[in-house]
Write an enzyme that holds these catalytic residues in place. Structure first.
Site, PDB file in Angstrom:
ATOM      1  N   LYS A 267      67.899  52.664   4.932  1.00  0.00           N
ATOM      2  CA  LYS A 267      66.681  53.342   4.477  1.00  0.00           C
ATOM      3  C   LYS A 267      66.651  53.380   2.950  1.00  0.00           C
ATOM      4  CE  LYS A 267      64.900  57.872   4.514  1.00  0.00           C
ATOM      5  NZ  LYS A 267      64.875  57.868   3.113  1.00  0.00           N
TER       6      LYS A 267
ATOM      7  N   HIS B 151      72.709  59.636   9.734  1.00  0.00           N
ATOM      8  CA  HIS B 151      74.071  59.741   9.191  1.00  0.00           C
ATOM      9  C   HIS B 151      75.111  59.605  10.314  1.00  0.00           C
ATOM     10  CE1 HIS B 151      71.909  62.361   6.105  1.00  0.00           C
ATOM     11  NE2 HIS B 151      72.499  61.453   5.352  1.00  0.00           N
TER      12      HIS B 151
ATOM     13  N   GLY C 284      73.122  53.820   4.570  1.00  0.00           N
ATOM     14  CA  GLY C 284      71.932  53.561   5.365  1.00  0.00           C
ATOM     15  C   GLY C 284      70.999  52.562   4.683  1.00  0.00           C
TER      16      GLY C 284
END
Ligand code: PAF
Length: 282
Positions: free
Chosen positions: A146, A33, A144
């Site tokens: 991810k 983050h 992100g």
């Protein structure tokens, strides 16, 4: 760093700026983050982060109640990373009444993979992100990589609603052993934490097989699922998809897609009670 809890105060404060950059989060922040915050900082004249654990994107049996709320530590980390404004609304502030208007993402993108295993998840994500976009008014927003499918769904939402926002992805950060950083890694016991890297290793093994000329995607996926299951995992999916639409590639196209960086491998699996996701672009 200014900490703001209400929509009106945030609007008031941001009225002095022209180019807010924005990183929405659910808190319990980790280095991934903070890297997004640092990436966002030079892209505008005020860097805004939000922390809000969004009930709408959790299924009834999921971890909404136990999701770690670590506001004090998050504030310190954000200030150090260069965040200018933290917007941390209460649930009553963001959802003063049940959210009757919602954003429903298209089924062909949102009902597969994460959306298949977490029905309603992307509707909940899109609804809160749309609302946060309306409140913050960012020029640039970062998410992100991810959460690969989430990033794609949000990019499509922004395109289709013609929102004047540039959506950018941030690289996945990994621990030294290769485990993708995630707030949910905190749930892992020490033994599970050691085992957790196997998800990224499984994706890497799939990437190696593709690069070595494997084109039978179904066989590759079955083999990867089997290998994780044999270690005691409960995989939801380990899959080869086309980057641009997350659809399964035709086997005739796999070799050229591999050669031309057109694929992404996505995985979601449970180790113990913790569900982890990861992905690898090929
Ligand atoms: O990725 C997350 O943390 C959440 O899904 C988001 C984008 C902050 C929306 O609640």
């Amino acid at each position: 760093m200014k900490i703001i809890h209400t929509i009106s105060e945030l609007r008031d404060h941001l009225s002095a700026y022209r180019h807010p950059t924005f990183v929405p989060t659910m808190g319990n922040l980790h280095a991934g983050h903070l890297a997004l915050v640092r990436q966002a900082k030079p892209l505008g004249d005020v860097m805004v982060t939000s922390i809000f654990v969004n009930r709408l994107q959790f299924l009834p049996h999921e971890d909404f109640d136990t999701y770690p709320r670590t506001l004090e530590a998050d504030c310190q980390a954000l200030a150090t990373a260069g965040c200018d404004v933290l917007f941390a609304p209460s649930e009553k502030e963001l959802y003063p009444e049940p959210q009757g208007f919602t954003v429903q993402p298209p089924t062909e993108l949102a009902n597969m993979l994460e959306g298949h295993f977490r029905p309603g998840f992307f509707g909940g994500v899109c609804t809160v992100v749309m609302k946060l976009f309306a409140i913050v008014g960012p020029r640039v927003a970062l998410f992100g990589k991810k959460d690969y499918q989430q990033l794609m769904v949000i990019k499509r939402m922004v395109e289709q609603f013609a929102l004047p926002i540039e959506v950018m992805g941030g690289q996945t950060l990994r621990a030294d052993d290769g485990l993708a950083l995630s707030s949910r890694n905190n749930y892992l016991s020490p033994t599970e934490r050691q085992e957790a890297v196997q998800l990224s290793l499984a994706l890497k093994a799939m990437a190696d097989a593709l690069r070595a000329g494997q084109t039978d995607v179904a066989a590759l996926e079955a083999q990867a699922m089997h290998a994780l299951k044999a270690r005691g995992w409960k995989p939801d999916y380990l899959t080869v998809r086309q980057r641009h639409n997350l659809q399964t590639p035709d086997s005739a196209a796999v070799a050229s897609l591999t050669a031309n960086a057109g694929l992404v491998l996505l995985g979601a699996a449970r180790v113990g009670n913790t569900r982890l996701i990861d992905n690898l672009e090929v």
